[in-house]
Design an enzyme around this catalytic site. Structure first.
Site, PDB file in Angstrom:
ATOM      1  N   TYR A  14      36.991  27.654  37.502  1.00 52.92           N
ATOM      2  CA  TYR A  14      37.834  27.258  38.616  1.00 52.92           C
ATOM      3  C   TYR A  14      37.508  25.807  38.982  1.00 52.92           C
ATOM      4  O   TYR A  14      36.739  25.136  38.295  1.00 52.92           O
ATOM      5  CB  TYR A  14      37.679  28.242  39.772  1.00 52.92           C
ATOM      6  CG  TYR A  14      38.106  29.648  39.378  1.00 52.92           C
ATOM      7  CD1 TYR A  14      39.382  29.887  38.869  1.00 52.92           C
ATOM      8  CD2 TYR A  14      37.228  30.724  39.474  1.00 52.92           C
ATOM      9  CE1 TYR A  14      39.782  31.164  38.477  1.00 52.92           C
ATOM     10  CE2 TYR A  14      37.606  32.005  39.079  1.00 52.92           C
ATOM     11  CZ  TYR A  14      38.886  32.218  38.578  1.00 52.92           C
ATOM     12  OH  TYR A  14      39.274  33.467  38.170  1.00 52.92           O
ATOM     13  N   ARG A  59      31.772  46.391  38.329  1.00 50.04           N
ATOM     14  CA  ARG A  59      32.437  47.594  37.813  1.00 50.04           C
ATOM     15  C   ARG A  59      31.793  48.902  38.281  1.00 50.04           C
ATOM     16  O   ARG A  59      32.509  49.865  38.564  1.00 50.04           O
ATOM     17  CB  ARG A  59      32.516  47.534  36.290  1.00 50.04           C
ATOM     18  CG  ARG A  59      33.558  46.536  35.790  1.00 50.04           C
ATOM     19  CD  ARG A  59      33.601  46.483  34.267  1.00 50.04           C
ATOM     20  NE  ARG A  59      34.656  45.597  33.800  1.00 50.04           N
ATOM     21  CZ  ARG A  59      34.532  44.285  33.640  1.00 50.04           C
ATOM     22  NH1 ARG A  59      33.377  43.705  33.931  1.00 50.04           N
ATOM     23  NH2 ARG A  59      35.536  43.551  33.216  1.00 50.04           N
ATOM     24  N   SER A 111      29.442  42.819  44.000  1.00 46.54           N
ATOM     25  CA  SER A 111      29.850  41.518  43.468  1.00 46.54           C
ATOM     26  C   SER A 111      31.305  41.204  43.808  1.00 46.54           C
ATOM     27  O   SER A 111      32.133  42.115  43.942  1.00 46.54           O
ATOM     28  CB  SER A 111      29.684  41.532  41.944  1.00 46.54           C
ATOM     29  OG  SER A 111      29.756  40.234  41.414  1.00 46.54           O
ATOM     30  N   PRO A 112      31.653  39.930  43.978  1.00 46.80           N
ATOM     31  CA  PRO A 112      33.058  39.577  44.215  1.00 46.80           C
ATOM     32  C   PRO A 112      33.949  40.059  43.077  1.00 46.80           C
ATOM     33  O   PRO A 112      33.632  39.857  41.904  1.00 46.80           O
ATOM     34  CB  PRO A 112      33.028  38.042  44.273  1.00 46.80           C
ATOM     35  CG  PRO A 112      31.614  37.697  44.620  1.00 46.80           C
ATOM     36  CD  PRO A 112      30.777  38.745  43.975  1.00 46.80           C
ATOM     37  N   ARG A 132      27.758  30.311  43.413  1.00 50.07           N
ATOM     38  CA  ARG A 132      27.886  30.977  42.107  1.00 50.07           C
ATOM     39  C   ARG A 132      28.165  29.923  41.040  1.00 50.07           C
ATOM     40  O   ARG A 132      29.044  29.075  41.209  1.00 50.07           O
ATOM     41  CB  ARG A 132      29.003  32.015  42.108  1.00 50.07           C
ATOM     42  CG  ARG A 132      29.269  32.606  40.719  1.00 50.07           C
ATOM     43  CD  ARG A 132      30.139  33.839  40.723  1.00 50.07           C
ATOM     44  NE  ARG A 132      29.372  35.017  41.070  1.00 50.07           N
ATOM     45  CZ  ARG A 132      29.752  36.269  40.758  1.00 50.07           C
ATOM     46  NH1 ARG A 132      30.886  36.491  40.113  1.00 50.07           N
ATOM     47  NH2 ARG A 132      29.010  37.295  41.109  1.00 50.07           N
ATOM     48  N   GLN A 147      33.390  34.649  49.629  1.00 49.87           N
ATOM     49  CA  GLN A 147      33.295  33.683  48.541  1.00 49.87           C
ATOM     50  C   GLN A 147      34.512  32.769  48.604  1.00 49.87           C
ATOM     51  O   GLN A 147      35.648  33.226  48.494  1.00 49.87           O
ATOM     52  CB  GLN A 147      33.248  34.396  47.182  1.00 49.87           C
ATOM     53  CG  GLN A 147      33.012  33.445  46.010  1.00 49.87           C
ATOM     54  CD  GLN A 147      33.157  34.137  44.666  1.00 49.87           C
ATOM     55  OE1 GLN A 147      34.269  34.510  44.283  1.00 49.87           O
ATOM     56  NE2 GLN A 147      32.054  34.307  43.948  1.00 49.87           N
TER      57      GLN A 147
END
Length: 772
Positions: free
Chosen positions: A578, A720, A418-419, A626, A497
């Protein structure tokens, strides 16, 4: 109640409010631990009154009873009906999964066993007697145990202290019984003209030569289905008769009967605190968990065990009550998370009706995330292998190592790195850190490795350490990373991304103060509306027509550079508050022009950016988006909105939707937990048929296999776990004894492809052991 209270700190005189299984078992244990105690139980009903029919207890709970009170265990053991199978009947097809290990008995018989044990120990049982208020009892007794159920008067009288939260859910259900014993735990689905209804049934009394046995039957349906079917106006006998007709096949044409049965809506009870002074909540008074995971009596009995043990171990009552809550709260919260997942699955049951029958059955079995692919394989290898074959797994291939195609890009497995923002670029240029960080994860076996959010402009950075794609120097640095991944980890795709920080920019590095404005060197921010992220944040300016066009062109230019750098996939970041995400949420978009108001209008600018990027991004390379599927805040994006957003992007050419949640507003209230975001991906996938990437506290390869095989996602993105172990995917293959084309060990690492031996681990001792 005129007798004096015992010396401070001791629990000699104990009052129990409520004579259900939890209250009775607590009374019996406490009296057995100290025969000199005075233990009194108040129960408003008669001894032989009971509501509901059968009670299911797990082997774990029974083990605790066996060690704490062998006499109770022996009495229960003689009464239990045991079975291993679960039958799932859907659209005329029945699938059976074995190895589950259930034990049930009549609730009335359970209470009788506990009554007998309490009387034998000298507990004062006061039936048909309303307990005095807990506050009054607390002045005359050392300890007051409030086991007075989901509608606890004790809890409500001191709601200011216990601080309960009561959540009412979307289904109606009714407890009934059948005069025969099912030979398995049975789930059956009825698709009616009014909507979907379901039956949960299990035996609680075994068939004998003289008796056909007995089963609990719960009929459940969404509120709107219940109303449309006319149950709102039906009396009890009519409801029972109609339920028997609806599920005549499951019942073999036999009737159902009730016992003060009525249609209910389930309420989840959560309390901020479980005790006040010398009064403590136990069982449903403290917490509830949905019946679909059979947990109410189990939790109450386990509460009683823990409370008795802590009163024995701790120096005084306050310490014991604190230790009791500390011990039990994590267990209860875990159970409530599982129960919430289970009840939500049944609330959303129509989403899954079109699944192949075996996948539907697997999905139902794993709905709470307590049963997973790996332990279901141990319980019933034949059933699990049949589901794997239907999914397309080659022999010996776990679901996570099956390929998946996004557009013209075939990923060799279903794992995505994942980013993750690293905040380690200099002037937006990724350096050696990024080469090592992303290179290591490319070597680690994942099918797709994603960059962090790469900013499309200097002003679009989150922090001074964010990477960009707005200069040729940055593009050249990214090409170095991409070339390394392609050369050293052939078969691993690498994606970029692209995003713009919007109102969440110009902040410190995460470890210096997440979301805190820079002490110096701030740059101006842009957003849909002039709303700061936090009260301390900079106020952004609202983008005008020229500003919108300029930002759109920044995305286009960055996409061209990304294509030239050789990235295999491009993801547009429309999540986490964002810039593009801020257009989508009604909490952050207060515009009154064509880009604000309705969801269609709020989608306009993100879709314009998507279309502009799609026009310059190579047709052969996929694009994903996303999104934040919920804002976790009142008035924000809803799950229904997320489905509409996903449909819109798919209609414009998105190959998949990467489904995250939150981080849109600072006062969000996420419901954290294992795989907590996957239900949103699940809903989008099964309501729209758009491929999805699930993300959010997916931590084990077993979770990945389970989610994929159940049809809840197409790909799983893990963050993580890949920070903890860059070679997470390789190690997942080793731990599953898989060595096929779905994952390739680099030649240099092949000697480490066998799982190392581990040291001995011992099982935990019983919580409370008193002997015979």
């Amino acid at each position: 109640m005129a007798a004096p209270v015992s010396p401070a700190g001791t629990a000699h005189r104990i009052a129990v409010i409520g004579g259900g299984p939890g209250g009775l078992y607590a009374a019996a244990l406490l009296k057995r631990l100290d025969p000199d105690r005075e233990v009194t139980v108040w129960e408003r009903n008669a001894p032989d009154d009971t509501f509901g029919f059968g009670v299911v207890l797990s082997d774990e709970t029974l083990g605790g009873i066996e060690h704490a009170d062998p006499a109770v265990y022996a009495a229960l053991q003689a009464e239990f009906v045991r079975w291993d199978d679960i039958d799932i009947v859907h659209r005329g097809t029945r699938h059976t999964s074995g190895g589950h290990g259930f034990a049930a008995l009549s609730r009335k018989r359970l209470l009788a066993v506990l009554h007998e044990r309490c009387r034998g120990l000298g507990v004062d049982l006061r039936f048909r007697t309303e307990a005095p208020p807990a506050a009054e009892l607390a002045t005359a007794y050392d300890l007051v145990i409030a086991a007075d159920g989901v509608h606890s008067l004790t809890r409500e009288a001191r709601a200011d202290v216990f601080r309960p939260t009561l959540t009412t859910h979307r289904c109606r259900y009714i407890w009934l019984a059948a005069d025969f014993a099912f030979d398995a735990f049975r789930f059956e689905i009825a698709e009616t003209e009014h909507g979907v209804m379901q039956l949960h049934g299990y035996p609680y009394q075994a068939a004998t030569d003289t008796s056909p046995g007995a089963s609990t039957v719960i009929v459940e349906m969404r509120e709107e289905v219940w109303r449309a079917a006319g149950f709102e106006d039906a009396d009890a006998s009519e409801s029972v008769e109609r339920c028997a007709k609806l599920f005549a096949d499951a019942l073999g044409g036999r009737p159902l009967h009730g016992n003060n049965s009525s249609w209910l809506t389930f309420r989840t009870v959560v309390n901020k605190h479980w005790s006040h002074g010398n009064t403590v909540l136990l069982g449903d008074a403290a917490h509830t968990a949905h019946f679909s995971i059979g947990s109410g009596t189990k939790l109450a009995v386990e509460d009683a065990l823990a409370l008795a043990a802590n009163l024995q171990e701790q120096p005084d009552i306050p310490a014991a009550l604190a230790a009791y809550e500390t011990e039990r709260r994590p267990v209860v919260e875990s159970t409530q998370r599982a129960a919430r997942a289970s009840l939500q699955w049944f609330e959303e049951l129509p989403l899954y009706l079109g699944q192949p029958p075996r996948q539907f059955a697997f999905n139902l079995l794993t709905r709470s995330r307590r049963v997973t692919h790996d332990n279901l394989r141990l319980r019933d290898a034949h059933f699990t292998q049949s589901v794997e074959r239907d999914f397309g797994c080659a022999p010996g291939t776990p679901p996570m190592f099956t390929p998946f195609r996004l557009g013209d890009l075939e990923l060799r497995n279903r794992v995505v790195v994942s980013p993750m923002d690293m905040y380690s670029a200099v002037d937006g240029v990724p350096g050696d850190f990024h080469l090592v960080h992303l290179g290591a994860r490319a070597l680690g076996g994942a099918g797709l490795v994603m960059t962090e959010m790469v900013c499309v402009s200097e002003r679009g950075r989150i922090t001074p350490g964010c990477a960009g794609l707005y200069t040729d120097e940055q593009a050249a640095a990214w090409k170095r990373v991409v070339d390394f991944a392609h050369a050293q980890a052939p078969g691993t795709a690498i994606g970029v991304q692209l995003g713009h920080s919007g109102r969440k920019g110009s902040t410190k590095l995460m470890w210096d103060g997440m979301d805190e404005p820079l002490a110096a060197g701030n740059w101006s921010l842009a957003a849909p509306s002039p709303l700061p992220y936090t009260p301390a944040s900079q106020v952004p300016h609202a983008l005008d027509t020229a500003g919108l066009a300029a930002v759109r062109e920044e995305f286009v230019t960055a996409a061209r550079r990304a294509a030239a750098a050789g990235f295999d996939l491009l993801e547009l970041h429309c999540a986490h508050g964002y810039l593009l995400s801020s257009f989508l949420s009604p909490l952050t978009n207060h515009r009154t022009d064509a880009y604000g108001g309705s969801l269609e209008a709020r989608l306009r600018f993100p879709l314009e950016v998507f279309d502009a990027v799609r026009d310059v991004w190579p047709d052969s390379r996929p694009m994903t988006v996303r999104i934040s599927a919920t804002d976790w805040a009142d008035g924000g994006t809803t799950a229904e909105d997320a489905v509409a957003v996903a449909r819109a992007f798919a209609a414009h050419g998105a190959d998949a939707i990467d489904v995250s949640t939150g981080q849109v507003v600072a006062d969000e209230r996420p419901a954290y937990g294992r795989s907590y975001q996957t239900p949103f991906a699940d809903r989008i996938r099964n309501e729209t048929s758009v491929p999805v990437i699930a993300v959010g506290a997916i931590s084990s390869w077993d979770d990945v296999n389970s989610l994929l095989l159940a049809g809840r996602t197409d790909l799983c993105a893990l963050a993580r776990p890949h920070l903890y172990d860059p070679h997470w995917t390789l190690h997942a293959a080793a731990e599953q004894d898989y060595a096929g084309p779905g994952v390739v060990w680099p030649l240099q690492y092949r000697a480490g492809s066998r799982r190392p031996q581990t040291g001995r681990t011992d099982t935990a001792k019983p919580r409370l052991s008193l002997g015979g």
